[in-house]
Enzyme design. Structure first.
Site, PDB file in Angstrom:
ATOM      1  N   CYS A  67       0.864  -1.177   0.000  1.00 38.34           N
ATOM      2  CA  CYS A  67       0.000   0.000   0.000  1.00 38.34           C
ATOM      3  C   CYS A  67       0.901   1.228   0.000  1.00 38.34           C
ATOM      4  O   CYS A  67       2.119   1.101  -0.089  1.00 38.34           O
ATOM      5  CB  CYS A  67      -0.991  -0.006   1.163  1.00 38.34           C
ATOM      6  SG  CYS A  67      -0.361   0.375   2.805  1.00 38.34           S
ATOM      7  N   HIS A 100      15.929 -12.439  11.529  1.00 38.09           N
ATOM      8  CA  HIS A 100      15.852 -12.169  12.967  1.00 38.09           C
ATOM      9  C   HIS A 100      14.445 -12.262  13.537  1.00 38.09           C
ATOM     10  O   HIS A 100      14.280 -12.627  14.706  1.00 38.09           O
ATOM     11  CB  HIS A 100      16.404 -10.779  13.280  1.00 38.09           C
ATOM     12  CG  HIS A 100      17.888 -10.687  13.151  1.00 38.09           C
ATOM     13  ND1 HIS A 100      18.595  -9.608  13.620  1.00 38.09           N
ATOM     14  CD2 HIS A 100      18.802 -11.520  12.588  1.00 38.09           C
ATOM     15  CE1 HIS A 100      19.885  -9.783  13.381  1.00 38.09           C
ATOM     16  NE2 HIS A 100      20.029 -10.938  12.736  1.00 38.09           N
ATOM     17  N   ARG A 134      19.094 -17.376  19.312  1.00 42.54           N
ATOM     18  CA  ARG A 134      18.633 -16.344  20.240  1.00 42.54           C
ATOM     19  C   ARG A 134      17.389 -15.631  19.715  1.00 42.54           C
ATOM     20  O   ARG A 134      16.575 -15.135  20.495  1.00 42.54           O
ATOM     21  CB  ARG A 134      19.742 -15.341  20.532  1.00 42.54           C
ATOM     22  CG  ARG A 134      20.103 -14.439  19.378  1.00 42.54           C
ATOM     23  CD  ARG A 134      21.306 -13.544  19.725  1.00 42.54           C
ATOM     24  NE  ARG A 134      21.522 -12.498  18.779  1.00 42.54           N
ATOM     25  CZ  ARG A 134      22.138 -12.614  17.623  1.00 42.54           C
ATOM     26  NH1 ARG A 134      22.614 -13.794  17.243  1.00 42.54           N
ATOM     27  NH2 ARG A 134      22.301 -11.576  16.824  1.00 42.54           N
ATOM     28  N   ARG A 138      13.059 -14.864  21.234  1.00 47.93           N
ATOM     29  CA  ARG A 138      12.390 -13.553  21.138  1.00 47.93           C
ATOM     30  C   ARG A 138      11.102 -13.650  20.329  1.00 47.93           C
ATOM     31  O   ARG A 138      10.079 -13.089  20.708  1.00 47.93           O
ATOM     32  CB  ARG A 138      13.344 -12.534  20.509  1.00 47.93           C
ATOM     33  CG  ARG A 138      14.559 -12.291  21.379  1.00 47.93           C
ATOM     34  CD  ARG A 138      15.653 -11.561  20.650  1.00 47.93           C
ATOM     35  NE  ARG A 138      16.850 -11.498  21.504  1.00 47.93           N
ATOM     36  CZ  ARG A 138      18.043 -11.263  21.049  1.00 47.93           C
ATOM     37  NH1 ARG A 138      18.260 -11.070  19.763  1.00 47.93           N
ATOM     38  NH2 ARG A 138      19.065 -11.214  21.885  1.00 47.93           N
TER      39      ARG A 138
END
Length: 144
Positions: A67, A100, A134, A138
């Site tokens: 958009c 990530h 790691r 998260r």
């Protein structure tokens, strides 16, 4: 996932031209176009929700939403519990969103990038893999 095979794509009127360019760019993939199908003014949630649902329900590996600013489609897609939609305006952000954050929906701001840059962003997103480690801890904390 480094080689997704199916992609759900959609966007509003501001993203229509870019969506058409990306569909052509993604010829080697299975792509389903969730609309919009013209540059007539529409409401972005009408297209973001179906794309997000299709990815959330494992009907497609990844999603792409486009958009004007990418904010509307990202906010809408992220209402879905299984979606991690990321706004990306360059290739490095797209790569980091996947590696990530395990992003599964790419949101492109059509009014702020060229079509060539949109292709680069898409390429990086589709060719990056979640690193886990790691980052997995998260990402596991994101859902409410």
């Amino acid at each position: 996932m480094t080689n997704p095979v199916s992609i759900a794509i959609g966007g509003d009127h501001a993203g229509f031209k870019y969506k058409e360019v990306l569909i052509d760019f993604l010829k080697e993939y299975t792509v389903k176009d969730f609309g919009t199908f013209s540059d007539d003014s529409v409401d972005y949630p009408d297209f973001a929700h179906p794309v997000a649902s299709a990815v959330e329900n494992d009907e497609f590996d990844l999603g792409i939403l486009i958009c004007g600013s990418a904010n509307g489609v990202a906010i809408t897609a992220n209402k879905h519990q299984g979606i991690r939609a990321a706004i990306c305006w360059n290739g490095e952000l797209a790569e980091l969103a996947r590696s990530h954050n395990n992003a599964n929906v790419l949101c492109i701001p059509a009014r702020f990038v060229s079509t060539e840059l949109a292709k680069e962003i898409t390429f990086k997103f589709l060719n990056s893999a979640f690193e886990g480690g790691r980052h997995a801890n998260r990402v596991d904390k994101i859902s409410c």
